[in-house]
Motif scaffolding. Structure first.
Motif, short mmCIF file in Angstrom:
data_model
loop_
_atom_site.label_atom_id
_atom_site.label_comp_id
_atom_site.label_asym_id
_atom_site.label_seq_id
_atom_site.Cartn_x
_atom_site.Cartn_y
_atom_site.Cartn_z
N GLU A 136 19.41 12.81 86.08
CA GLU A 136 19.85 13.87 86.97
C GLU A 136 20.49 15.03 86.20
OE1 GLU A 136 22.51 14.51 91.01
OE2 GLU A 136 21.46 12.62 90.64
N MET A 137 21.29 14.72 85.20
CA MET A 137 21.97 15.78 84.45
C MET A 137 20.99 16.64 83.66
SD MET A 137 25.00 15.49 85.43
CE MET A 137 26.03 14.31 86.26
N MET A 138 19.89 16.05 83.22
CA MET A 138 18.90 16.81 82.44
C MET A 138 18.06 17.74 83.30
SD MET A 138 17.68 13.96 79.63
CE MET A 138 16.71 15.07 78.60
N THR A 139 18.10 17.54 84.61
CA THR A 139 17.27 18.35 85.51
C THR A 139 18.10 19.27 86.40
OG1 THR A 139 17.30 16.54 87.13
CG2 THR A 139 15.45 16.59 85.61
N ALA A 140 19.41 19.28 86.22
CA ALA A 140 20.29 19.96 87.17
C ALA A 140 20.42 21.47 86.94
CB ALA A 140 21.68 19.32 87.15
N HIS A 141 20.00 21.95 85.78
CA HIS A 141 20.11 23.38 85.47
C HIS A 141 18.73 23.98 85.21
CE1 HIS A 141 24.27 22.14 84.74
NE2 HIS A 141 24.61 23.41 84.82
N LEU A 142 18.60 25.25 85.48
CA LEU A 142 17.36 25.94 85.16
C LEU A 142 17.10 25.88 83.65
CD1 LEU A 142 14.99 27.68 86.21
CD2 LEU A 142 16.41 29.69 85.78
N LEU A 143 18.15 26.10 82.86
CA LEU A 143 18.09 25.96 81.40
C LEU A 143 18.96 24.78 81.00
CD1 LEU A 143 18.41 29.73 80.40
CD2 LEU A 143 16.32 28.37 80.63
N PRO A 144 18.57 24.02 79.98
CA PRO A 144 19.34 22.82 79.60
C PRO A 144 20.81 23.12 79.36
CG PRO A 144 17.28 22.92 78.39
CD PRO A 144 17.40 24.23 79.11
N ASN A 145 21.66 22.21 79.85
CA ASN A 145 23.09 22.34 79.68
C ASN A 145 23.59 21.10 78.96
OD1 ASN A 145 25.99 21.91 80.41
ND2 ASN A 145 25.73 23.85 81.49
N ASP A 146 23.81 21.23 77.65
CA ASP A 146 24.16 20.06 76.83
C ASP A 146 25.45 19.39 77.27
OD1 ASP A 146 21.89 20.37 75.31
OD2 ASP A 146 22.87 21.56 73.75
N GLU A 147 26.42 20.19 77.68
CA GLU A 147 27.70 19.63 78.11
C GLU A 147 27.52 18.75 79.34
OE1 GLU A 147 32.02 21.27 79.67
OE2 GLU A 147 30.83 22.53 78.32
N ASN A 226 16.29 33.13 90.26
CA ASN A 226 16.34 32.71 88.85
C ASN A 226 17.36 31.59 88.65
OD1 ASN A 226 18.50 34.34 89.42
ND2 ASN A 226 18.51 35.39 87.44
N ALA A 227 17.32 30.59 89.53
CA ALA A 227 18.32 29.51 89.45
C ALA A 227 17.70 28.16 89.75
CB ALA A 227 19.46 29.79 90.42
N GLY A 228 18.38 27.12 89.24
CA GLY A 228 18.02 25.75 89.54
C GLY A 228 18.99 25.15 90.53
N HIS A 229 19.57 24.00 90.17
CA HIS A 229 20.38 23.25 91.12
C HIS A 229 21.88 23.53 91.02
CE1 HIS A 229 21.44 19.93 93.75
NE2 HIS A 229 22.22 19.42 92.82
N SER A 230 22.38 23.78 89.84
CA SER A 230 23.84 23.80 89.63
C SER A 230 24.53 24.97 90.30
CB SER A 230 24.13 23.83 88.12
OG SER A 230 25.52 23.99 87.90
N ALA A 231 25.70 24.69 90.85
CA ALA A 231 26.54 25.74 91.45
C ALA A 231 27.08 26.69 90.40
CB ALA A 231 27.69 25.10 92.21
N ASN A 232 27.05 26.27 89.13
CA ASN A 232 27.60 27.09 88.05
C ASN A 232 26.63 28.14 87.54
OD1 ASN A 232 30.04 25.63 88.04
ND2 ASN A 232 29.18 24.07 86.71
N GLU A 233 25.40 28.13 88.01
CA GLU A 233 24.45 29.16 87.58
C GLU A 233 24.87 30.49 88.20
OE1 GLU A 233 20.36 28.09 87.45
OE2 GLU A 233 20.79 25.97 87.20
N PRO A 234 24.83 31.58 87.40
CA PRO A 234 25.42 32.85 87.83
C PRO A 234 24.96 33.35 89.20
CG PRO A 234 24.83 32.94 85.52
CD PRO A 234 24.29 31.65 86.03
N GLY A 235 23.65 33.31 89.46
CA GLY A 235 23.14 33.82 90.74
C GLY A 235 23.63 33.00 91.93
N ILE A 236 23.68 31.69 91.76
CA ILE A 236 24.15 30.82 92.84
C ILE A 236 25.65 31.03 93.05
CG2 ILE A 236 24.59 28.42 93.49
CD1 ILE A 236 21.87 27.70 92.48
N ALA A 237 26.41 31.07 91.95
CA ALA A 237 27.85 31.27 92.06
C ALA A 237 28.16 32.59 92.78
CB ALA A 237 28.49 31.26 90.67
N ALA A 238 27.42 33.64 92.47
CA ALA A 238 27.64 34.94 93.11
C ALA A 238 27.39 34.87 94.61
CB ALA A 238 26.75 36.00 92.47
N GLU A 239 26.33 34.19 95.01
CA GLU A 239 26.02 34.07 96.45
C GLU A 239 27.07 33.21 97.17
OE1 GLU A 239 24.10 35.69 98.23
OE2 GLU A 239 22.42 36.40 97.02
N LEU A 240 27.57 32.19 96.50
CA LEU A 240 28.60 31.34 97.12
C LEU A 240 29.90 32.11 97.31
CD1 LEU A 240 28.02 27.99 95.18
CD2 LEU A 240 27.30 28.53 97.51
#
Length: 256
Positions: A136-147, A226-240
């Motif tokens: 799940e963690m490997m698929t949660a971001h549009l671009l890989p998030n190592d942390e 231009n976003a995947g699943h995570s709430a931390n992605e800039p476009g999603i965060a802005a809409e929230l």
């Protein structure tokens, strides 16, 4: 708010008395304890499932809804993520998840992992939890998030994450029907609602947000291109943030 068995909750990763309806009762007890007459509800991913279930159970207590990464806990959504659909996009991440399970058990990965996550052998539990969580963690971001991916190496975190999530999936969210949340949308049509969805969300694909949008056209529907699943992605965060600011403005306007 973390649910039963997660975070600092004890006993850790406990599944006893851990159902959607128990969580709805917990949320309502918290509202009553804080003496809040009504409130705004926010939820993403599994949180969107729970936010919808809570709001449909207590529609008179909810002034606004902000939902992100819609997950309605239907069979087709679980099949997409746990039976090979998302594997077409992330085959490199899928294979370690798949290969933990012998071929004879692969007709249902959710069931096969359930056996291991509830094994009497703690090491078997940890191995299954790491594989489940990393997928799940490997698929949660549009671009890989190592942390984010490294969280799968933490056995304490992974066991609660995987064991509780799998428990809800095996039990179909404890809902009486596959389309329960959509079937009860009429109860919340009066609530100001914003749906925020990443176009390339692999964990909770847009088909679910689209189905909710069609069943609930009164809600604002925001697709982030231009976003995947995570709430931390800039476009999603802005809409929230924008959705919450809108509800704040409405609350001030309606304040007596």
């Amino acid at each position: 708010m973390l649910q039963r068995g997660a975070g600092k909750s004890t006993p850790h990763a406990c599944l006893e008395n851990n159902t959607t309806w128990d969580l709805i009762d917990d949320i309502e007890k918290l509202r009553e304890h804080l003496k809040i007459p009504e409130w705004q509800v926010f939820g993403g991913s599994w949180g969107s499932t729970l936010a919808l279930a809570y709001s449909e159970s207590h529609p008179d207590k909810v002034t606004g809804l902000v939902l992100r990464g819609i997950f309605l806990l239907r069979k087709k959504e679980l099949d997409w993520f746990y039976q090979g659909g998302a594997a077409a996009i992330y085959p490199d991440a899928w294979e370690p998840f798949r290969d933990l399970i012998p071929e004879k058990e692969r007709e249902s990965f959710v069931t096969a992992y359930h056996r291991r996550l509830n094994s009497e052998d703690l090491e078997i539990q940890y191995a299954a939890a790491r594989a489940w969580t990393k997928w799940e963690m490997m698929t949660a971001h549009l671009l890989p998030n190592d942390e984010n991916i490294k969280r799968g190496d933490d056995d304490y975190f992974s066991l609660a994450f995987a064991r509780i999530e799998n428990h809800y999936f095996v039990n179909k969210g404890f809902f009486p029907s596959d389309s329960f949340l959509l079937d009860n949308v009429d109860k919340i049509r009066h609530i100001n609602t914003t749906i925020v969805q990443g176009r390339y969300d692999v964990c909770c694909p847009m088909m679910s947000a689209w189905d909710l949008h069609k069943a609930f056209p009164e809600a604002d529907f925001k697709v982030v291109p231009n976003a995947g699943h995570s709430a931390n992605e800039p476009g999603i965060a802005a809409e929230l943030v924008a959705a919450n600011e809108k509800l704040k403005s409405l609350a001030k306007k309606n304040k007596p």
